[in-house]
Scaffold this motif. Structure first.
Motif, PDB file in Angstrom:
ATOM      1  N   GLN A 244       0.839  -1.199   0.000  1.00 31.78           N
ATOM      2  CA  GLN A 244       0.000   0.000   0.000  1.00 31.78           C
ATOM      3  C   GLN A 244       0.875   1.251   0.000  1.00 31.78           C
ATOM      4  O   GLN A 244       0.596   2.218  -0.692  1.00 31.78           O
ATOM      5  N   ASP A 248       0.962   4.459  -2.420  1.00 30.52           N
ATOM      6  CA  ASP A 248       0.875   5.833  -1.913  1.00 30.52           C
ATOM      7  C   ASP A 248       2.034   6.676  -2.443  1.00 30.52           C
ATOM      8  O   ASP A 248       1.865   7.837  -2.811  1.00 30.52           O
ATOM      9  N   LYS A 253       1.497  10.708  -2.271  1.00 28.92           N
ATOM     10  CA  LYS A 253       0.794  11.038  -1.029  1.00 28.92           C
ATOM     11  C   LYS A 253       1.740  11.783  -0.079  1.00 28.92           C
ATOM     12  O   LYS A 253       2.827  11.310   0.234  1.00 28.92           O
ATOM     13  N   THR A 256       3.662  10.110   3.007  1.00 34.71           N
ATOM     14  CA  THR A 256       4.578   9.085   2.539  1.00 34.71           C
ATOM     15  C   THR A 256       5.818   9.721   1.923  1.00 34.71           C
ATOM     16  O   THR A 256       6.951   9.302   2.185  1.00 34.71           O
TER      17      THR A 256
END
Length: 612
Positions: A244, A248, A253, A256
């Motif tokens: 995941q 990201d 994101k 992150t």
RNA sequence: GGACCGGUAGCUCAGUUGGAUAGAGCAUCAGCCUUCUAAGCUGAGGGUCAUUGGUUCGAAUCCAAUCCGGUUCACCA
């Protein structure tokens, strides 16, 4: 840059080849080339310096080797009296003695010339990519071989007249990085390299290890709960979280990205220290986070040229079965590019940015297949740089107990081994007690020079292509075929040269070396001759090392020079030579030996001390 | 299984691209510091160059087959 003097004249081997062609042509009224015969250095048990092997001429000339040798030997001496003084024939070998005046000239011109052996710029550009670290763990012994090799090959190319760009592709993204990031989130409680007083790359590496421990634990738990191994590996929560995180990251994101940047900056701070310590440097850094999307354009072009084909699921492939290889994917069905495609993209980018004539990749031999495919695809796409891609493949470094395995904790850390080598250098130096007047700084530098020199030499003295065994006990031996032995001989020569300085001036007469006329064959004693003959080969060795991209050729050569000098030193006194002429000759020989040792070791990235 | 790489002294490695009696270091043994740095030098022992066949004046090197070891053949990088 100053043009080396020796360029004014050919090397003796080249002279001999040329003269032999001329003599053969004159004697037998046929045309010959240098490939019709072989020139070797004469074996020590025979009289002479260089040898023409005559067997290959026997058939075309329909004469016995003895007849050819006599005619050729006589003709060579008559027509090149300043080069060759006598000859003898044993079996099919014509052994020639080179005039002492020639060796004198070599000495006079080059004994302090720091450019001796190096070539003028040839206008060609070469890129050497090496090191290429992952940002999830610190460097280990295998990386050191890579770094030392890459750096040395770059220097060897520079010495051969190339404009060299050292580059490095940092693998700073991907699932392996996310593993360290996830583990840090789970276990660190906000700890940083600063708060734990840990070097950044080691700090991040610890979390990579923690990830693997946790992952293993979770997989085992799932298996006991009745899952198959495959299922367990896919379903382990920590792995799912990591996958995941990669998504990201690719989506950019914010949280992150921040974590990624923070952890990478720790790693870079650690790498900087290591690179500085081991003397690696780069002219151009590439980051996979910038290049991983490269290749889309190439995929389009490839489809247009029908080099690639698209499957029903939208993935793009190349069929290499006609070339004896397999089918290879170049773009996933979701449109993202794979490793191979990125590499082709980067290869093209390198070419466009620098218009390089050759692109060298220093990568382990595990990737032989990958690099073969890369080059093949580039050729099929008719990229302008395709034929200039060269994979400098090197073998793995193994321990006497077998391969290094991180799981079993047998990985030799780069920083640790360098520290260890310095410590050993310190112990040995203190035992010998020869530098008691050194300042603390001078000692620190000396231990670094010797310890790191020993390590570099140890890793570079073996043919890169071959896998090598790293025996910790053997590597810390500073006797025999080692860096410190060579450094020692340099220091010893420098000591002699320092002592030959009278009233601030070297007692080496700056003018001509005197040649004892009329009895020139007696000028050089066997060990003196052996030394000057070997020294004159330095340019040839650099050329060979460059052609083969093989620093071990330099390592072996420099060791040989040091060994000959050491024998010579033990046999003959320099400072108290029999005559002033002899003293001058030997001082020059010593100075040129030190010069070649320093220069040769420099090509390996090994420094040589003035004293040790 | 296919492809590629390797096999040389007890150990670690060279071997100038087919040339002379296959060389170094380590380890073992025997000598050498009142003398330019002994991290050194000199000498000794140690080899079926994986095996077999072929090519030729000549093979550790080239060719073929066999044996042994390694790497690789992912919608990882």
């Amino acid at each position: 840059m100053q043009i080396a003097n020796y360029l004014c004249r050919m090397l003796i081997v080249e002279q001999l080849q040329k003269s032999t062609v001329e003599s053969l042509t004159a004697l037998f009224s046929q045309t010959f080339t240098e490939k019709d015969f072989q020139v070797n250095q004469t074996k020590p048990e025979f009289e002479g310096d260089y040898t023409v092997v005559l067997f290959s001429l026997v058939k075309s000339l329909k004469l016995s080797p003895g007849d050819i040798g006599n005619k050729l030997g006589k003709h060579l001496i008559e027509n090149n009296p300043s080069l060759f003084t006598q000859y003898n024939i044993i079996k099919g070998f014509l052994n020639l003695t080179v005039a002492d005046a020639y060796w004198m000239e070599v000495l006079q011109k080059n004994y302090t010339d720091v450019c001796f052996g190096k070539k003028q710029m040839n206008g060609k550009k070469v890129m050497v990519e090496y090191s290429s670290p992952n940002t999830n763990k610190p460097l280990h012994l295998g990386h050191l071989r890579n770094n030392f090799l890459g750096w040395s090959v770059a220097e060897i190319f520079k010495a051969s007249g190339y404009d060299v760009i050292k580059s490095c592709i940092v693998n700073d993204r991907g699932i392996h990085i996310c593993k360290s990031m996830i583990a840090w989130q789970l276990f660190a409680n906000g700890a940083t390299p600063q708060s734990t007083n840990t070097k950044g790359d080691h700090f991040v590496g610890e979390y990579y290890v923690k990830f693997n421990d946790e992952y293993k634990k979770q997989v085992e738990e799932l298996i006991t709960a009745g899952k198959t191994k495959d299922e367990a590996e896919k379903e382990a929560p920590i792995m799912k979280a990591t996958q995941q995180m990669l998504l990201d990251w690719e989506a950019g994101k914010p949280g992150t990205m921040e974590l990624w940047q923070k952890m990478n900056s720790w790693v870079y701070a650690g790498f900087d220290i290591t690179y500085k310590t081991i003397g690696s440097d780069f002219d151009k850094m590439y980051y996979e986070s910038n290049t991983y999307l490269l290749g889309k354009k190439i995929v389009e072009e490839g489809l247009q040229k029908s080099v690639f084909n698209k499957e029903a699921d939208n993935s793009v492939w190349i069929d290499l079965t006609e070339d004896g290889l397999d089918k290879k994917i170049v773009q996933r069905k979701d449109g993202t590019s794979v490793y191979m495609t990125q590499d082709i993209g980067l290869a093209q980018q390198k070419y466009e940015e620098y218009k390089i004539d050759q692109s060298i990749y220093v990568i382990g031999d595990e990737q032989n297949y990958h690099m073969k495919v890369l080059k093949l695809i580039a050729e099929k796409l008719q990229l302008p740089n395709a034929k200039n891609i060269y994979h400098l493949s090197y073998g793995m470094v193994e321990l006497p107990t077998g391969k290094m395995k991180s799981r079993e904790g047998t990985v030799v850390d780069a920083d640790d081994i360098v520290d260890e080598m310095k410590k050993v250098a310190q112990e040995k130096t203190e035992e010998l007690g020869k530098v008691k007047d050194f300042t603390v700084d001078e000692l620190t530098t000396l231990y670094h020079t010797i310890g790191l020199g020993a390590l570099k030499f140890f890793l570079l003295r073996v043919d890169p292509k071959k896998k090598m065994i790293f025996n910790p006990e053997e590597s810390i031996d500073f006797h025999g075929f080692t860096g410190p032995f060579i450094q020692f001989n340099h220091a010893r020569i420098k000591s002699i040269l320092r002592k030959s300085i009278v009233n601030g001036e070297s007692s080496i007469v700056s003018g001509e070396l005197s040649v004892i006329s009329g009895q020139s064959s007696a000028v050089f004693l066997p060990l003196e001759k052996e030394l000057i003959v070997a020294l004159e080969q330095f340019p040839t060795i650099i050329q060979q090392a460059c052609d083969e991209m093989n620093p071990s050729a330099i390592a072996i050569y420099v060791y040989n020079i040091a060994k000959i000098f050491s024998s010579f030193y033990n046999e003959h006194s320099i400072a108290n030579a029999e005559t002033e002429d002899k003293k001058q000759l030997r001082l020059h020989l010593a100075a040129m030996t030190a010069n070649v040792i320093k220069s040769g070791m420099g090509l390996l990235g090994v420094e040589v001390p003035e004293r040790m």
